[in-house]
Motif scaffolding. Sequence first.
Motif, PDB file in Angstrom:
ATOM      1  N   SER A 207       0.834  -1.210   0.000  1.00  0.00           N
ATOM      2  CA  SER A 207       0.000   0.000   0.000  1.00  0.00           C
ATOM      3  C   SER A 207       0.862   1.251   0.000  1.00  0.00           C
ATOM      4  N   PRO A 208       0.387   2.326  -0.638  1.00  0.00           N
ATOM      5  CA  PRO A 208       1.106   3.606  -0.578  1.00  0.00           C
ATOM      6  C   PRO A 208       1.244   4.089   0.863  1.00  0.00           C
ATOM      7  N   GLY A 209       2.395   4.676   1.172  1.00  0.00           N
ATOM      8  CA  GLY A 209       2.621   5.223   2.506  1.00  0.00           C
ATOM      9  C   GLY A 209       3.385   4.306   3.436  1.00  0.00           C
ATOM     10  N   ILE A 210       3.740   3.090   2.978  1.00  0.00           N
ATOM     11  CA  ILE A 210       4.497   2.163   3.816  1.00  0.00           C
ATOM     12  C   ILE A 210       5.962   2.166   3.395  1.00  0.00           C
ATOM     13  N   THR A 211       6.842   2.315   4.372  1.00  0.00           N
ATOM     14  CA  THR A 211       8.290   2.262   4.144  1.00  0.00           C
ATOM     15  C   THR A 211       8.884   1.184   5.037  1.00  0.00           C
ATOM     16  N   ILE A 212       9.694   0.302   4.460  1.00  0.00           N
ATOM     17  CA  ILE A 212      10.324  -0.799   5.198  1.00  0.00           C
ATOM     18  C   ILE A 212      11.836  -0.610   5.161  1.00  0.00           C
ATOM     19  N   ARG A 213      12.459  -0.586   6.337  1.00  0.00           N
ATOM     20  CA  ARG A 213      13.904  -0.407   6.436  1.00  0.00           C
ATOM     21  C   ARG A 213      14.513  -1.557   7.240  1.00  0.00           C
ATOM     22  N   PRO A 214      15.647  -2.096   6.768  1.00  0.00           N
ATOM     23  CA  PRO A 214      16.273  -3.211   7.487  1.00  0.00           C
ATOM     24  C   PRO A 214      16.934  -2.761   8.777  1.00  0.00           C
ATOM     25  N   LEU A 215      16.983  -3.672   9.760  1.00  0.00           N
ATOM     26  CA  LEU A 215      17.685  -3.437  11.016  1.00  0.00           C
ATOM     27  C   LEU A 215      18.876  -4.394  11.093  1.00  0.00           C
ATOM     28  N   MET A 216      20.062  -3.856  11.271  1.00  0.00           N
ATOM     29  CA  MET A 216      21.248  -4.683  11.405  1.00  0.00           C
ATOM     30  C   MET A 216      21.334  -5.230  12.832  1.00  0.00           C
ATOM     31  N   GLN A 217      21.438  -6.557  12.963  1.00  0.00           N
ATOM     32  CA  GLN A 217      21.568  -7.180  14.268  1.00  0.00           C
ATOM     33  C   GLN A 217      23.035  -7.322  14.654  1.00  0.00           C
ATOM     34  N   ILE A 218      23.284  -7.644  15.903  1.00  0.00           N
ATOM     35  CA  ILE A 218      24.640  -7.769  16.398  1.00  0.00           C
ATOM     36  C   ILE A 218      25.402  -8.887  15.689  1.00  0.00           C
ATOM     37  N   THR A 219      24.658  -9.833  15.125  1.00  0.00           N
ATOM     38  CA  THR A 219      25.279 -10.940  14.396  1.00  0.00           C
ATOM     39  C   THR A 219      25.659 -10.551  12.972  1.00  0.00           C
ATOM     40  N   GLY A 220      25.223  -9.377  12.527  1.00  0.00           N
ATOM     41  CA  GLY A 220      25.456  -8.960  11.149  1.00  0.00           C
ATOM     42  C   GLY A 220      24.312  -9.301  10.229  1.00  0.00           C
ATOM     43  N   PHE A 224      15.350  -8.615  10.748  1.00  0.00           N
ATOM     44  CA  PHE A 224      14.382  -7.687  11.333  1.00  0.00           C
ATOM     45  C   PHE A 224      14.266  -6.427  10.493  1.00  0.00           C
ATOM     46  N   ASN A 225      13.148  -5.717  10.688  1.00  0.00           N
ATOM     47  CA  ASN A 225      12.908  -4.480   9.942  1.00  0.00           C
ATOM     48  C   ASN A 225      12.163  -3.469  10.806  1.00  0.00           C
ATOM     49  N   GLU A 226      12.291  -2.197  10.431  1.00  0.00           N
ATOM     50  CA  GLU A 226      11.383  -1.155  10.888  1.00  0.00           C
ATOM     51  C   GLU A 226      10.346  -0.942   9.789  1.00  0.00           C
ATOM     52  N   VAL A 227       9.101  -0.719  10.176  1.00  0.00           N
ATOM     53  CA  VAL A 227       8.048  -0.451   9.193  1.00  0.00           C
ATOM     54  C   VAL A 227       7.348   0.840   9.598  1.00  0.00           C
ATOM     55  N   PHE A 228       7.293   1.790   8.661  1.00  0.00           N
ATOM     56  CA  PHE A 228       6.686   3.100   8.913  1.00  0.00           C
ATOM     57  C   PHE A 228       5.387   3.221   8.106  1.00  0.00           C
ATOM     58  N   TYR A 229       4.367   3.831   8.724  1.00  0.00           N
ATOM     59  CA  TYR A 229       3.052   4.006   8.106  1.00  0.00           C
ATOM     60  C   TYR A 229       2.723   5.495   8.088  1.00  0.00           C
ATOM     61  N   ASP A 230       2.545   6.029   6.902  1.00  0.00           N
ATOM     62  CA  ASP A 230       2.277   7.457   6.745  1.00  0.00           C
ATOM     63  C   ASP A 230       0.957   7.639   5.988  1.00  0.00           C
ATOM     64  N   GLY A 231      -0.141   7.690   6.746  1.00  0.00           N
ATOM     65  CA  GLY A 231      -1.456   7.845   6.134  1.00  0.00           C
ATOM     66  C   GLY A 231      -1.857   6.665   5.271  1.00  0.00           C
ATOM     67  N   VAL A 232      -1.541   5.461   5.708  1.00  0.00           N
ATOM     68  CA  VAL A 232      -1.846   4.246   4.934  1.00  0.00           C
ATOM     69  C   VAL A 232      -3.330   3.914   5.070  1.00  0.00           C
ATOM     70  N   ARG A 233      -3.995   3.710   3.956  1.00  0.00           N
ATOM     71  CA  ARG A 233      -5.429   3.390   3.968  1.00  0.00           C
ATOM     72  C   ARG A 233      -5.614   1.874   3.944  1.00  0.00           C
ATOM     73  N   VAL A 234      -6.393   1.387   4.911  1.00  0.00           N
ATOM     74  CA  VAL A 234      -6.672  -0.039   5.043  1.00  0.00           C
ATOM     75  C   VAL A 234      -8.184  -0.227   4.994  1.00  0.00           C
ATOM     76  N   PRO A 235      -8.709  -1.034   4.068  1.00  0.00           N
ATOM     77  CA  PRO A 235     -10.163  -1.214   3.971  1.00  0.00           C
ATOM     78  C   PRO A 235     -10.781  -1.689   5.282  1.00  0.00           C
ATOM     79  N   LYS A 236     -11.965  -1.189   5.563  1.00  0.00           N
ATOM     80  CA  LYS A 236     -12.653  -1.526   6.812  1.00  0.00           C
ATOM     81  C   LYS A 236     -12.894  -3.030   6.945  1.00  0.00           C
ATOM     82  N   GLN A 237     -13.079  -3.716   5.802  1.00  0.00           N
ATOM     83  CA  GLN A 237     -13.354  -5.151   5.865  1.00  0.00           C
ATOM     84  C   GLN A 237     -12.119  -5.960   6.264  1.00  0.00           C
ATOM     85  N   ASN A 238     -10.961  -5.286   6.410  1.00  0.00           N
ATOM     86  CA  ASN A 238      -9.746  -5.970   6.845  1.00  0.00           C
ATOM     87  C   ASN A 238      -9.591  -5.996   8.360  1.00  0.00           C
ATOM     88  N   LEU A 239     -10.624  -5.546   9.066  1.00  0.00           N
ATOM     89  CA  LEU A 239     -10.642  -5.636  10.524  1.00  0.00           C
ATOM     90  C   LEU A 239     -11.002  -7.061  10.939  1.00  0.00           C
TER      91      LEU A 239
END
Length: 404
Positions: A207-220, A224-239
């Motif tokens: 969906s538009p407005g989603i940004t996914i960024r990797p997270l570096m762990q101590i093992t290299g 894991f990731n960070e996920v950012f939501y900026d005004g992301v529209r999700v249909p009501k039927q997805n509840l």
Amino acid sequence: MDFDYTPEQEQFRSRLRAWMEATASELFGDLVESPSVTIESLLYSRDDELWQKILTYHRRLHDAGYLALHWPKNRGGSEAGVVEQSIYQDEALRLGLPLYGANNFAIDRIGPTIMLLGTEEQKKRYLAPMLTGEEIWCQGYSEPNAGSDLAGLQTRAVLDGDSFVVTGEKVWTSNAHRAAWQVLLVRTDPAAPKHRGISYLLVDLRSPGITIRPLMQITGEMGFNEVFYDGVRVPKQNLVGKLNEGWQVSIATLMFQRASGGVRHPVERTMGELIALAKAVAFDAVPAWNNPYIRQKLAQFAAEARCIRLGRYRAMTAQLKGRVPGAESSIGKLCATELSLRMAMFADEMLGAYANLESGSRGAVEGGKWASRILAAREFTIAGGTSEIQRNIIGERVLGLPKG
């Protein structure tokens, strides 16, 4: 209690073992026999070629009828008995293979949650692509400022016509870089008490407005990731479930997760690896295997690993009698993850200075696998509910102790 399997169950094990060994050898080759890695540990790797092999393995598991043994037949599963499910888990862990192919979160917990609490339309839309691997799923629970207090989440969803508008951030999101869909916990009523006013959404990560960024762990690694939501529209039927009652839905997902939490930590496999390590290295200038201290520690670990297996049999017996997994599942998760941590720390002690040598380093023992495990060992005492949270659950809901 009779710990023997019936002839029919042993035949199932033989067929399954032959299939798994042949398929894993064909797809993964030397990785199956490698002392330094397991396919399970590489599940969230960013290696695209390996990911395609894991997807192929997933689809073959599904075609062979082994992928979702615990799912009902009318939802695409095999509806196998609890004992057959246990045999499958044993064999997958023995070879270091992922229990649920490429779609661990979907097959293990998200799919069962939708079957339990989702609408019929949601079941028809989402379950089949989970099984085929066409749609990979991840789980959006943790947040930077919530820690292990899941109910402290702040990601907001505001109902606007037929859609929710989501704004916020999730962190430690395993496999978001591969996933097409995500289950997302959001706050829909900020004025409600902390454990209320939360809703459980199914979100298309494209969906538009989603940004996914990797997270570096101590093992290299970067599973894991960070996920950012900026005004992301999700249909009501997805509840899933009722508006503002997503906490109950999330607890169902966590219970499915914790029911298999002890299973996913192969403490007996690790026990065998520790014994092999003790036979290969020296400790206090003598072979470690001959050192009384080392032998005593290994004996203690072996006893605890067997206790975890017996606890699993007890849970299996309860399921065979028709009882559903409850708070007791926290016992398996707590004991297995804490034992895994202590085993890794013991390997560190046994290896001494060699424990610091990583893969590719000169003199690294067994390809440097223990250095990586030692760094990663504490992860599972945090993921899926910290050990402290598990102890609270056991104390309050199993032992009936008062809250502190």
